[in-house]
Design an enzyme around this catalytic site. Structure first.
Site, short mmCIF file in Angstrom:
data_model
loop_
_atom_site.label_atom_id
_atom_site.label_comp_id
_atom_site.label_asym_id
_atom_site.label_seq_id
_atom_site.Cartn_x
_atom_site.Cartn_y
_atom_site.Cartn_z
CE LYS A 1 49.24 37.82 55.28
NZ LYS A 1 48.61 38.95 54.60
N GLY B 1 40.01 39.27 37.59
CA GLY B 1 39.53 38.99 38.95
C GLY B 1 38.61 40.11 39.40
N GLY C 1 36.54 40.22 42.07
CA GLY C 1 36.04 39.91 43.41
C GLY C 1 35.79 41.22 44.15
CB VAL D 1 40.06 44.45 45.30
CG1 VAL D 1 40.84 45.66 44.83
CG2 VAL D 1 40.38 44.16 46.76
P1 NAD Z 1 38.33 37.95 46.20
O1 NAD Z 1 38.52 36.54 46.62
O2 NAD Z 1 37.11 38.70 46.63
O3 NAD Z 1 38.37 38.05 44.61
C1 NAD Z 1 39.25 37.34 43.81
C2 NAD Z 1 38.53 37.09 42.49
O4 NAD Z 1 39.47 36.50 41.60
C3 NAD Z 1 37.36 36.12 42.62
O5 NAD Z 1 36.22 36.66 41.97
C4 NAD Z 1 37.87 34.85 41.94
O6 NAD Z 1 36.84 34.11 41.30
C5 NAD Z 1 38.83 35.43 40.93
N1 NAD Z 1 39.86 34.49 40.46
C6 NAD Z 1 40.49 33.53 41.17
N2 NAD Z 1 41.36 32.88 40.37
C7 NAD Z 1 41.29 33.48 39.15
C8 NAD Z 1 41.94 33.27 37.92
N3 NAD Z 1 42.83 32.31 37.77
N4 NAD Z 1 41.63 34.06 36.90
C9 NAD Z 1 40.69 35.03 37.03
N5 NAD Z 1 40.03 35.28 38.17
C10 NAD Z 1 40.32 34.51 39.20
O7 NAD Z 1 39.65 38.72 46.64
P2 NAD Z 1 39.86 40.29 46.83
O8 NAD Z 1 39.64 40.64 48.25
O9 NAD Z 1 39.12 41.01 45.76
O10 NAD Z 1 41.43 40.41 46.56
C11 NAD Z 1 41.95 40.35 45.25
C12 NAD Z 1 43.45 40.38 45.30
O11 NAD Z 1 43.91 41.58 45.93
C13 NAD Z 1 44.07 39.22 46.12
O12 NAD Z 1 45.29 38.85 45.51
C14 NAD Z 1 44.34 39.86 47.47
O13 NAD Z 1 45.40 39.21 48.15
C15 NAD Z 1 44.73 41.27 47.06
N6 NAD Z 1 44.50 42.25 48.11
C16 NAD Z 1 43.23 42.45 48.61
C17 NAD Z 1 43.01 43.41 49.59
C18 NAD Z 1 41.62 43.67 50.14
O14 NAD Z 1 41.40 44.70 50.78
N7 NAD Z 1 40.64 42.80 49.89
C19 NAD Z 1 44.08 44.17 50.07
C20 NAD Z 1 45.37 43.98 49.54
C21 NAD Z 1 45.55 43.00 48.56
#
Ligand code: NAD
Length: 361
Positions: free
Chosen positions: A87, A187, A189, A191
């Site tokens: 990382k 959340g 977002g 995913v």
């Molecule tokens: P993202 O930033 O697109 O979405 C995160 C969402 O969570 C946002 O809509 C944000 O407003 C919301 N959020 C933030 N704080 C919050 C809270 N306290 N309560 C409720 N909602 C809240 O991120 P993502 O790409 O969808 O990833 C989501 C999670 O999955 C992260 O923890 C990321 O590390 C993990 N992850 C993502 C991937 C990927 O392919 N994108 C892969 C492995 C792990």
């Protein structure tokens, strides 16, 4: 982001986490201050995202990169990929401090590692940033599809989480389908929204929460999912809680409140303390799908890109998350250990076995 323990020396931390190499990258001309942590390369090159974050202290940045790189080793090992764990973190505000020159300089540090470390996007970095890094080194994945990359990994990550949820449902209810089950997705977002779609396509009842009210309203309407306040999610009586926002939402306080039978989501490091909270969930009879097992879709996408991207192969590898989760649950049951302990054991065994293969003729 988590805080470091200021009393721990750098070398005692490296020893405790078992790191192979840590590279500090400094370039006053561009303002680059970055740390690349290579945890283990037994299975292959260390692949992991580059996070850009305004860490309060340099010690916090080091702590974060050590913790995250170690979990990448376990994630790739259990997903059956020939990748090690690494990382990188860039210290700075991604909205203000990013520049082409800084990213390209960082790319040159990666180039100098001769393929021992391969990066991709993470919090605070995006496919455009990966394109800048690619201008200096080939050792970067997650570049846009338009230049031969694998594109946005989120739908694949959501598919893997969905497969992990199914494996847990099979374990508890004996069926593979989500029809009639209720799920809280915290959340929505990249995913989270894709997961909501998969769940609704199978007629699950879905509750959603997010701090972004506008998005909450849009996603609720689009998929006919019930929007709930973030403060109320632990009061809802649902079968499954899927944390898809932040880490550490599973802690002593929330475990007491949890009414669900299954915890399975995409957020990294969901357990505030692995050894304490994994066991607490087991004692309470809540099935926990370890996050690094079911959120491996993103790394699988990068792995595919590395091997010559094939959508079909990526989907197949991601669907294997169902079996990987079933194996974890089986071992946890057989040995009466928490699911996170079981996952760690499986990952460590694969690494130890391959280490032996490589050390003998
Ligand atoms: P993202 O930033 O697109 O979405 C995160 C969402 O969570 C946002 O809509 C944000 O407003 C919301 N959020 C933030 N704080 C919050 C809270 N306290 N309560 C409720 N909602 C809240 O991120 P993502 O790409 O969808 O990833 C989501 C999670 O999955 C992260 O923890 C990321 O590390 C993990 N992850 C993502 C991937 C990927 O392919 N994108 C892969 C492995 C792990």
């Amino acid at each position: 982001m988590p805080n470091s323990n200021p009393s721990e020396s750098i070398f005692s931390q490296l020893e405790a986490y078992g790191h192979k190499k840590v590279v500090f990258c400094s370039d006053p001309d561009t303002g680059l201050k970055a740390i690349i942590a290579i945890h283990d390369t037994t299975l292959g090159p260390a692949l992991g995202g580059t996070r850009m974050w305004a860490y309060k202290t340099e010690a916090d940045a080091l702590y974060d990169v050590l913790r995250l790189s170690k979990s990448m080793t376990y994630k790739s090992a259990i997903a059956g990929l020939n990748l090690g764990g690494g990382k990188a973190v860039i210290i700075g505000d991604s909205r203000k401090d990013k520049s082409e020159a800084l990213l390209r300089k960082f790319g040159r540090f990666i180039k100098n590692l001769n393929g021992e470390f391969i990066t991709a996007e993470d919090v605070g970095t995006n496919p455009r940033d990966m394109e800048y890094i690619r201008m200096e080194t080939q050792h970067v994945m997650g570049v846009p599809e338009t230049i031969g990359g694998s594109g946005d990994p989120s739908p694949i990550t959501a598919l893997g989480v969905f497969m992990g949820i199914k494996a847990c449902v099979k374990e508890l209810y004996g069926v593979d389908t989500l029809t009639g089950k209720s799920v809280i997705v915290q959340g929505i977002g990249q995913v989270g929204e894709n997961l909501v779609k998969l769940l609704r396509d199978e007629n699950a009842k879905v509750f959603i929460s997010d701090i972004n009210e506008e998005r909450l309203g849009q996603v609720s309407k689009k998929y006919n999912a019930e929007a709930v306040s973030n403060h109320k999610i632990f009061d809802i009586d649902a079968d499954i809680y899927a944390p898809c926002a932040l880490g550490a939402t599973i802690n002593t306080e929330t475990i007491e409140k949890l009414k669900c039978a299954i915890v399975a989501g995409s957020a990294n490091n969901q357990l505030q303390d692995e050894s304490i909270h994994g066991q607490m969930l087991l004692d309470k009879g809540i099935l926990f799908a370890p996050d690094y097992v079911i959120n491996a879709g993103g790394i699988i996408n990068c792995y595919s890109e590395l091997m010559g991207f094939s959508k079909k192969r990526t989907m197949q590898l991601t669907e294997n998350i169902y079996e990987a989760t079933r194996n974890v649950l089986k071992l946890s049951k057989a040995e009466s250990i928490s699911t996170i302990e079981a996952a760690n054991k499986i990952a460590e065994k694969r690494i130890a076995d391959i280490k032996k293969v490589k050390s003998t003729y």
